[in-house]
Enzyme design. Structure first.
Site, mmCIF file in Angstrom:
data_model
loop_
_atom_site.group_PDB
_atom_site.id
_atom_site.type_symbol
_atom_site.label_atom_id
_atom_site.label_comp_id
_atom_site.label_asym_id
_atom_site.label_seq_id
_atom_site.Cartn_x
_atom_site.Cartn_y
_atom_site.Cartn_z
ATOM 1 N N ARG B 51 -15.160 -20.362 -12.631
ATOM 2 C CA ARG B 51 -14.379 -21.586 -12.659
ATOM 3 C C ARG B 51 -14.598 -22.460 -11.433
ATOM 4 O O ARG B 51 -14.898 -23.643 -11.544
ATOM 5 C CB ARG B 51 -12.891 -21.263 -12.728
ATOM 6 C CG ARG B 51 -12.257 -21.426 -14.071
ATOM 7 C CD ARG B 51 -10.936 -20.714 -14.063
ATOM 8 N NE ARG B 51 -11.166 -19.334 -13.635
ATOM 9 C CZ ARG B 51 -11.585 -18.402 -14.463
ATOM 10 N NH1 ARG B 51 -11.781 -18.657 -15.704
ATOM 11 N NH2 ARG B 51 -11.806 -17.186 -14.022
ATOM 12 N N THR B 52 -14.426 -21.881 -10.272
ATOM 13 C CA THR B 52 -14.444 -22.696 -9.053
ATOM 14 C C THR B 52 -15.818 -23.332 -8.848
ATOM 15 O O THR B 52 -15.937 -24.525 -8.603
ATOM 16 C CB THR B 52 -14.051 -21.839 -7.833
ATOM 17 O OG1 THR B 52 -12.803 -21.227 -8.116
ATOM 18 C CG2 THR B 52 -13.933 -22.684 -6.585
ATOM 19 N N LYS B 80 -31.643 -10.512 3.837
ATOM 20 C CA LYS B 80 -32.576 -10.114 4.900
ATOM 21 C C LYS B 80 -31.854 -9.855 6.214
ATOM 22 O O LYS B 80 -32.487 -9.623 7.236
ATOM 23 C CB LYS B 80 -33.618 -11.217 5.117
ATOM 24 C CG LYS B 80 -34.465 -11.524 3.894
ATOM 25 C CD LYS B 80 -35.389 -12.708 4.195
ATOM 26 C CE LYS B 80 -36.003 -13.245 2.907
ATOM 27 N NZ LYS B 80 -36.472 -14.632 3.085
ATOM 28 N N ARG B 101 -17.764 -19.959 -0.913
ATOM 29 C CA ARG B 101 -16.871 -18.823 -1.166
ATOM 30 C C ARG B 101 -17.509 -17.594 -0.539
ATOM 31 O O ARG B 101 -18.727 -17.417 -0.602
ATOM 32 C CB ARG B 101 -16.695 -18.592 -2.663
ATOM 33 C CG ARG B 101 -16.022 -17.236 -2.946
ATOM 34 C CD ARG B 101 -15.585 -17.072 -4.344
ATOM 35 N NE ARG B 101 -14.468 -17.965 -4.623
ATOM 36 C CZ ARG B 101 -13.740 -17.883 -5.732
ATOM 37 N NH1 ARG B 101 -14.019 -16.981 -6.646
ATOM 38 N NH2 ARG B 101 -12.735 -18.712 -5.931
ATOM 39 N N HIS B 129 -7.457 -20.501 -0.618
ATOM 40 C CA HIS B 129 -8.210 -21.114 -1.714
ATOM 41 C C HIS B 129 -7.558 -22.478 -1.954
ATOM 42 O O HIS B 129 -6.920 -22.699 -2.983
ATOM 43 C CB HIS B 129 -8.121 -20.195 -2.941
ATOM 44 C CG HIS B 129 -9.023 -20.587 -4.065
ATOM 45 N ND1 HIS B 129 -9.972 -21.576 -3.957
ATOM 46 C CD2 HIS B 129 -9.121 -20.114 -5.331
ATOM 47 C CE1 HIS B 129 -10.605 -21.676 -5.116
ATOM 48 N NE2 HIS B 129 -10.109 -20.809 -5.962
#
Lengths: 153, 305
Positions: B51-52, B80, B101, B129
């Site tokens: 969704r985000t 890496k 995120r 959030h």
């Protein structure tokens, strides 16, 4: 003379800083925070000394070193009872107590294992939300580190 | 203000929250524009999200911008052993804005300090959030006509749910009355109760729905995760206590709406979906407009509609 010798448990310094009334179990943390292991001046310390007020205390005497107030305030987190004496010519020239600062940069490790500061090389930053109970809010993860879980990084 | 990162909902004042609500409404009326023409937005998702990420990318595309980025850290140099700092500094040289995120908490704040461009936090572990909160606020405003003086019911995982905590903090500007419904193990944490008391915001705590919804304006449902219970039997016993069913909605007010940050598991029964109060799918659409508004505010875009 004999009486003096038994009375003074850590010998006097001519000039410098005396940090007294450190809780005995916090001595080595104080040494670490003030980076005393890295200076070349003469340092004497005693620990597990008898204190009427706090049971067992520690004391540190550092010759010819004078700290800034904000430096010394860093130890307030772990040794809030500490008393500072500035010595000049064997006499106490100034006395002060330590105070928990509003902002703590470095020194303390965030209690939150998922905080980014515990995963990358980042200097920690905390705002002090309660000076009495020593509660620190992490600038990054916003979690609270309290006195019980306070670890010196 | 231009160029300010959005990391935590507390970064925005009441006026700034209302500015986002007003801007979201403008974008809802004019979703397609070329406000981001020639601009590049990086979406850095160090852990998966549907969704985000998609609603951010949709927002950018509708505004005529381009998106670069990755959808999980296995396709980036993190694999890496690159540090977050190096990744962010590098990517910030390729774009005008970073949306990120990350599973670790505090990453967005840190990124905002090392990045040359503004950073929008699209979730940092269990911490913050804020864009979810702003779309929740837009949804509340849109359905109620105001954010002031509302009866807000919150149900489910009130202990760990970051959307619950952020919404609670933001709504405190608007004189609400809160009603918390949860299992005793998932109650709202003490620090938030202290915060509400300090701000003179009334709140009530219950352990079940009973017939309490008649006075509600907003019902904010959240998912109760199985892993929050150490005892699986206890989870099985309690999970049905916090399920919303259509028969519980007979006495609700006309303006009453049900919100959910999604994903839903079973806490909102499917038969609720057709009820006029169900608002969790329109809510996701509001997410695109709210994110357009946030991007416009942060980049200081001139809006002429």
């Amino acid at each position: 003379m004999n009486k003096d010798r038994t009375k003074l448990q850590v010998s006097a310094i001519e000039s410098g800083t005396v940090i007294d009334h450190i809780p005995a179990n916090q001595l080595f943390k104080v040494i670490k925070i003030l980076k005393l292991d890295a200076i070349q001046n003469q340092i004497t310390f005693g620990t597990n000394l008898y204190s009427q007020r706090q049971g067992k205390k520690a004391i540190i005497k550092i010759s010819d070193v004078f700290f800034k107030e904000e430096e010394l305030n860093k130890i307030a987190l772990i040794a809030p009872t500490a008393k500072i004496n500035v010595i000049r010519n064997y006499e106490v020239a100034e006395k002060s107590v330590v105070e928990v600062p509003d902002l703590i940069v470095g020194i303390v490790k965030c209690v939150n294992p998922k905080c980014i500061t515990n995963h990358e090389q980042i200097v920690t930053r905390f705002t002090v939300i309660d000076k009495q109970r020593v509660e620190l809010k992490c600038h990054y993860c916003e979690k609270i580190t309290d006195q019980e879980h306070l670890k010196i990084s | 203000m231009k160029g300010k990162s959005l990391v935590s909902i507390t970064d925005y004042s009441k006026e700034e929250i209302l500015e986002i609500v007003r801007l979201s409404e403008k974008f809802e009326n004019n979703p397609v524009s070329d406000l981001l023409k020639g601009r590049v937005v990086a979406t850095l998702f160090f852990e998966p999200s549907t969704r985000t990420r998609l609603s951010f990318e949709s927002a950018v595309n509708y505004m005529g911008g381009k998106v670069i980025g990755f959808t999980d850290s296995s396709s980036s140099s993190v694999q890496k052993g690159e540090t977050l700092k190096d990744t962010i500094i590098t990517v910030s040289n390729y774009c005008d804005l970073i949306v990120m995120r990350h599973p670790l908490e505090g990453t967005a704040r840190y990124a905002s300090e090392v990045s040359a461009v503004p950073v929008i936090n699209a979730g940092d572990g269990a911490n913050q959030h804020p864009t979810q909160t702003l779309l929740d606020l837009y949804s509340i405003h849109k359905t109620q006509g105001t954010l002031e003086n509302l009866n807000i019911f919150m149900v489910g995982d009130l202990k760990y749910g970051r959307t619950v905590h952020s919404l609670l903090m933001a709504m405190t500007h608007f004189n609400p009355v809160f009603h918390f419904i949860s299992h005793e193990k998932l109650r709202i944490p003490e620090e938030y109760k202290i915060f509400l008391r300090q701000n003179n915001i009334p709140f009530f705590e219950y352990s079940d729905f009973a017939d309490r919804l008649a006075e509600a304006d907003i019902l904010y449902m959240t998912r109760v995760q199985r892993e929050r219970f150490s005892d699986p039997i206890e989870y099985e016993k309690t999970k049905d206590t916090y399920v919303l069913k259509s028969e519980m909605l007979v006495n609700v007010k006309d303006n009453f709406k049900i919100l959910h940050p999604l994903p839903r598991v079973n806490e909102v029964s499917i038969d609720v979906d057709d009820h006029p109060s169900a608002y969790y799918f329109p809510q996701t659409k509001n997410g695109v407009f709210a994110r357009q508004a946030i991007i416009a505010k942060i980049l200081g875009l001139k809006i002429d509609f």
